[in-house]
Design a protein around this motif. Structure first.
Motif, PDB file in Angstrom:
ATOM      1  N   SER A  85       0.893  -1.396   0.022  1.00 47.06           N
ATOM      2  CA  SER A  85       0.110  -0.052  -0.219  1.00 47.06           C
ATOM      3  C   SER A  85       0.761   1.074  -0.152  1.00 47.06           C
ATOM      4  CB  SER A  85      -0.860   0.132   1.186  1.00 47.06           C
ATOM      5  OG  SER A  85      -1.901  -0.955   0.977  1.00 47.06           O
ATOM      6  N   ASN A  86       1.820   1.214   0.855  1.00 44.52           N
ATOM      7  CA  ASN A  86       2.810   2.545   0.856  1.00 44.52           C
ATOM      8  C   ASN A  86       3.517   2.517  -0.743  1.00 44.52           C
ATOM      9  OD1 ASN A  86       2.237   2.741   3.459  1.00 44.52           O
ATOM     10  ND2 ASN A  86       3.954   1.855   4.330  1.00 44.52           N
ATOM     11  N   LEU A  87       4.032   1.585  -1.047  1.00 38.22           N
ATOM     12  CA  LEU A  87       4.532   1.672  -2.529  1.00 38.22           C
ATOM     13  C   LEU A  87       3.582   2.484  -3.636  1.00 38.22           C
ATOM     14  CD1 LEU A  87       6.799   1.460  -4.515  1.00 38.22           C
ATOM     15  CD2 LEU A  87       6.359  -0.863  -4.798  1.00 38.22           C
ATOM     16  N   ALA A  88       2.237   1.733  -3.437  1.00 39.93           N
ATOM     17  CA  ALA A  88       1.098   2.224  -4.197  1.00 39.93           C
ATOM     18  C   ALA A  88       0.900   3.545  -4.271  1.00 39.93           C
ATOM     19  CB  ALA A  88      -0.137   1.434  -4.159  1.00 39.93           C
ATOM     20  N   VAL A  89       0.824   3.987  -2.787  1.00 41.52           N
ATOM     21  CA  VAL A  89       0.650   5.522  -2.702  1.00 41.52           C
ATOM     22  C   VAL A  89       1.509   6.547  -3.200  1.00 41.52           C
ATOM     23  CG1 VAL A  89       0.555   7.427  -0.733  1.00 41.52           C
ATOM     24  CG2 VAL A  89      -0.745   5.424  -0.466  1.00 41.52           C
ATOM     25  N   VAL A  90       2.939   6.005  -3.356  1.00 42.38           N
ATOM     26  CA  VAL A  90       4.094   6.585  -3.786  1.00 42.38           C
ATOM     27  C   VAL A  90       4.023   6.741  -5.109  1.00 42.38           C
ATOM     28  CG1 VAL A  90       6.591   6.562  -3.978  1.00 42.38           C
ATOM     29  CG2 VAL A  90       5.564   6.371  -1.832  1.00 42.38           C
ATOM     30  N   LEU A  91       3.784   5.597  -5.951  1.00 41.34           N
ATOM     31  CA  LEU A  91       3.732   5.478  -7.450  1.00 41.34           C
ATOM     32  C   LEU A  91       2.614   6.205  -7.744  1.00 41.34           C
ATOM     33  CD1 LEU A  91       4.405   1.442  -7.700  1.00 41.34           C
ATOM     34  CD2 LEU A  91       6.017   3.623  -8.288  1.00 41.34           C
ATOM     35  N   SER A  92       1.744   6.176  -7.110  1.00 38.80           N
ATOM     36  CA  SER A  92       0.453   7.000  -7.513  1.00 38.80           C
ATOM     37  C   SER A  92       0.750   8.615  -7.493  1.00 38.80           C
ATOM     38  CB  SER A  92      -0.884   7.029  -6.635  1.00 38.80           C
ATOM     39  OG  SER A  92      -1.892   7.652  -7.075  1.00 38.80           O
ATOM     40  N   GLY A  93       1.551   8.870  -6.412  1.00 37.62           N
ATOM     41  CA  GLY A  93       1.749  10.323  -6.514  1.00 37.62           C
ATOM     42  C   GLY A  93       2.880  10.561  -7.562  1.00 37.62           C
ATOM     43  N   GLN A  94       3.357   9.574  -8.102  1.00 38.29           N
ATOM     44  CA  GLN A  94       4.341   9.744  -9.248  1.00 38.29           C
ATOM     45  C   GLN A  94       3.688   9.656 -10.633  1.00 38.29           C
ATOM     46  OE1 GLN A  94       7.270   7.008  -8.213  1.00 38.29           O
ATOM     47  NE2 GLN A  94       8.843   8.568  -7.994  1.00 38.29           N
ATOM     48  N   GLY A  95       2.490   9.479 -10.376  1.00 40.40           N
ATOM     49  CA  GLY A  95       1.642   9.426 -11.948  1.00 40.40           C
ATOM     50  C   GLY A  95       1.701   8.038 -12.267  1.00 40.40           C
ATOM     51  N   GLN A  96       2.181   7.110 -11.663  1.00 38.00           N
ATOM     52  CA  GLN A  96       2.215   5.945 -12.157  1.00 38.00           C
ATOM     53  C   GLN A  96       1.064   4.739 -11.660  1.00 38.00           C
ATOM     54  OE1 GLN A  96       6.104   3.860 -11.563  1.00 38.00           O
ATOM     55  NE2 GLN A  96       6.919   6.047 -11.325  1.00 38.00           N
ATOM     56  N   THR A  98      -1.172   2.813 -13.002  1.00 38.90           N
ATOM     57  CA  THR A  98      -1.363   1.408 -13.402  1.00 38.90           C
ATOM     58  C   THR A  98      -0.689   0.592 -12.390  1.00 38.90           C
ATOM     59  OG1 THR A  98      -1.586   2.025 -15.660  1.00 38.90           O
ATOM     60  CG2 THR A  98      -1.612  -0.223 -15.252  1.00 38.90           C
ATOM     61  N   GLU A  99       0.307   0.836 -12.389  1.00 39.28           N
ATOM     62  CA  GLU A  99       1.227  -0.245 -11.248  1.00 39.28           C
ATOM     63  C   GLU A  99       0.672  -0.080 -10.007  1.00 39.28           C
ATOM     64  OE1 GLU A  99       5.593  -1.530  -9.574  1.00 39.28           O
ATOM     65  OE2 GLU A  99       5.635   0.257 -11.108  1.00 39.28           O
ATOM     66  N   ALA A 100       0.413   1.167  -9.248  1.00 38.59           N
ATOM     67  CA  ALA A 100       0.009   1.592  -8.241  1.00 38.59           C
ATOM     68  C   ALA A 100      -1.294   0.706  -7.851  1.00 38.59           C
ATOM     69  CB  ALA A 100      -0.161   3.034  -7.962  1.00 38.59           C
ATOM     70  N   GLU A 101      -2.421   0.796  -8.614  1.00 38.80           N
ATOM     71  CA  GLU A 101      -3.671   0.161  -8.713  1.00 38.80           C
ATOM     72  C   GLU A 101      -3.242  -1.430  -8.303  1.00 38.80           C
ATOM     73  OE1 GLU A 101      -7.906  -0.200 -10.355  1.00 38.80           O
ATOM     74  OE2 GLU A 101      -6.435   0.762 -11.573  1.00 38.80           O
ATOM     75  N   GLY A 102      -2.317  -1.876  -9.148  1.00 45.77           N
ATOM     76  CA  GLY A 102      -2.062  -3.330  -9.185  1.00 45.77           C
ATOM     77  C   GLY A 102      -1.311  -3.928  -7.883  1.00 45.77           C
ATOM     78  N   LEU A 103      -0.765  -2.817  -7.231  1.00 42.33           N
ATOM     79  CA  LEU A 103      -0.046  -3.318  -5.923  1.00 42.33           C
ATOM     80  C   LEU A 103      -1.075  -2.945  -4.896  1.00 42.33           C
ATOM     81  CD1 LEU A 103       3.347  -1.388  -6.291  1.00 42.33           C
ATOM     82  CD2 LEU A 103       2.997  -3.666  -6.118  1.00 42.33           C
ATOM     83  N   ALA A 104      -1.834  -2.072  -5.060  1.00 42.58           N
ATOM     84  CA  ALA A 104      -2.998  -1.769  -3.987  1.00 42.58           C
ATOM     85  C   ALA A 104      -4.024  -3.013  -4.125  1.00 42.58           C
ATOM     86  CB  ALA A 104      -3.751  -0.489  -4.322  1.00 42.58           C
ATOM     87  N   ARG A 105      -4.323  -3.351  -5.102  1.00 43.24           N
ATOM     88  CA  ARG A 105      -5.230  -4.502  -5.276  1.00 43.24           C
ATOM     89  C   ARG A 105      -4.528  -5.717  -4.735  1.00 43.24           C
ATOM     90  NH1 ARG A 105      -9.386  -4.240  -7.926  1.00 43.24           N
ATOM     91  NH2 ARG A 105      -8.748  -2.524  -9.428  1.00 43.24           N
ATOM     92  N   ASP A 114      -8.136  -5.126   6.097  1.00 45.56           N
ATOM     93  CA  ASP A 114      -7.309  -3.765   6.221  1.00 45.56           C
ATOM     94  C   ASP A 114      -8.230  -2.609   5.841  1.00 45.56           C
ATOM     95  OD1 ASP A 114      -5.588  -2.030   6.936  1.00 45.56           O
ATOM     96  OD2 ASP A 114      -4.120  -2.531   5.239  1.00 45.56           O
ATOM     97  N   PRO A 115      -8.410  -1.625   6.539  1.00 50.18           N
ATOM     98  CA  PRO A 115      -9.226  -0.405   5.963  1.00 50.18           C
ATOM     99  C   PRO A 115      -8.284   0.424   5.123  1.00 50.18           C
ATOM    100  CG  PRO A 115      -9.002  -0.279   8.388  1.00 50.18           C
ATOM    101  CD  PRO A 115      -8.501  -1.740   8.093  1.00 50.18           C
ATOM    102  N   ILE A 116      -7.146   0.244   5.660  1.00 44.42           N
ATOM    103  CA  ILE A 116      -6.106   1.586   4.902  1.00 44.42           C
ATOM    104  C   ILE A 116      -5.819   0.963   3.555  1.00 44.42           C
ATOM    105  CG2 ILE A 116      -3.743   2.317   5.014  1.00 44.42           C
ATOM    106  CD1 ILE A 116      -4.024   2.462   7.954  1.00 44.42           C
ATOM    107  N   SER A 117      -5.512  -0.426   3.372  1.00 37.94           N
ATOM    108  CA  SER A 117      -5.437  -1.048   2.199  1.00 37.94           C
ATOM    109  C   SER A 117      -6.534  -0.775   0.977  1.00 37.94           C
ATOM    110  CB  SER A 117      -4.831  -2.367   2.056  1.00 37.94           C
ATOM    111  OG  SER A 117      -3.582  -2.658   2.684  1.00 37.94           O
ATOM    112  N   ARG A 118      -7.913  -0.811   1.888  1.00 34.09           N
ATOM    113  CA  ARG A 118      -9.125  -0.758   0.931  1.00 34.09           C
ATOM    114  C   ARG A 118      -9.158   0.633   0.444  1.00 34.09           C
ATOM    115  NH1 ARG A 118     -12.433  -4.853   1.264  1.00 34.09           N
ATOM    116  NH2 ARG A 118     -14.184  -3.793   0.898  1.00 34.09           N
ATOM    117  N   ARG A 119      -8.735   1.678   1.481  1.00 28.77           N
ATOM    118  CA  ARG A 119      -8.868   3.109   1.107  1.00 28.77           C
ATOM    119  C   ARG A 119      -7.709   3.594   0.098  1.00 28.77           C
ATOM    120  NH1 ARG A 119      -8.418   5.694   6.571  1.00 28.77           N
ATOM    121  NH2 ARG A 119      -8.862   4.055   6.995  1.00 28.77           N
TER     122      ARG A 119
END
Length: 128
Positions: A85-96, A98-105, A114-119
């Motif tokens: 989830s943390n990496l997903a947030v960072v990647l999303s902040g960098q405009g990445q 698609t990869e961020a969504e895959g990691l979050a999923r 886990d409510p944080i991962s879901r958010r």
């Protein structure tokens, strides 16, 4: 806590505890960063120290450095939903997004309650 760090040089817990305390204060982020950088050198195989430093770098806006640390942490602990989830947030902040969504999923799949991962997943999915 500093005493504890000095008395237990082979134990990452004192560094983690002090690092968490310092990273909770914007005024002491740089101090936390220095402590955790030293901790990463001392405890090369402890993903928690790297992940906490990744959080500090995220707060400082150093997303590339945070990304690198979260990726290193995931090499050591590949099924950690919080790291994903943390990496997903960072990647999303960098405009990445698609990869961020895959990691979050993947984080939600590993820990569906886990409510944080879901958010994180919901937030990133809205961007895509």
């Amino acid at each position: 806590l500093r005493d504890w760090v000095e008395r237990r040089p082979d134990d990452p817990m004192p560094i983690l505890s002090l690092g968490e305390l310092l990273s909770a204060s914007k005024e002491r982020l740089q101090e936390g960063r220095e402590l955790l950088e030293a901790g990463c050198e001392r405890f090369e195989d402890d993903h928690r120290v790297r992940a906490l430093l990744g959080g500090v770098l995220t707060q400082l806006g150093e997303l590339e450095g945070a990304e690198s640390l979260y990726r290193e942490s995931l090499e050591l602990s590949p099924n950690d939903p919080a790291l994903l989830s943390n990496l997903a947030v960072v990647l999303s902040g960098q405009g990445q997004t698609t990869e961020a969504e895959g990691l979050a999923r993947r984080a939600v799949e590993l820990d569906p309650l886990d409510p944080i991962s879901r958010r994180v997943l919901e937030s990133i999915s809205k961007k895509n």
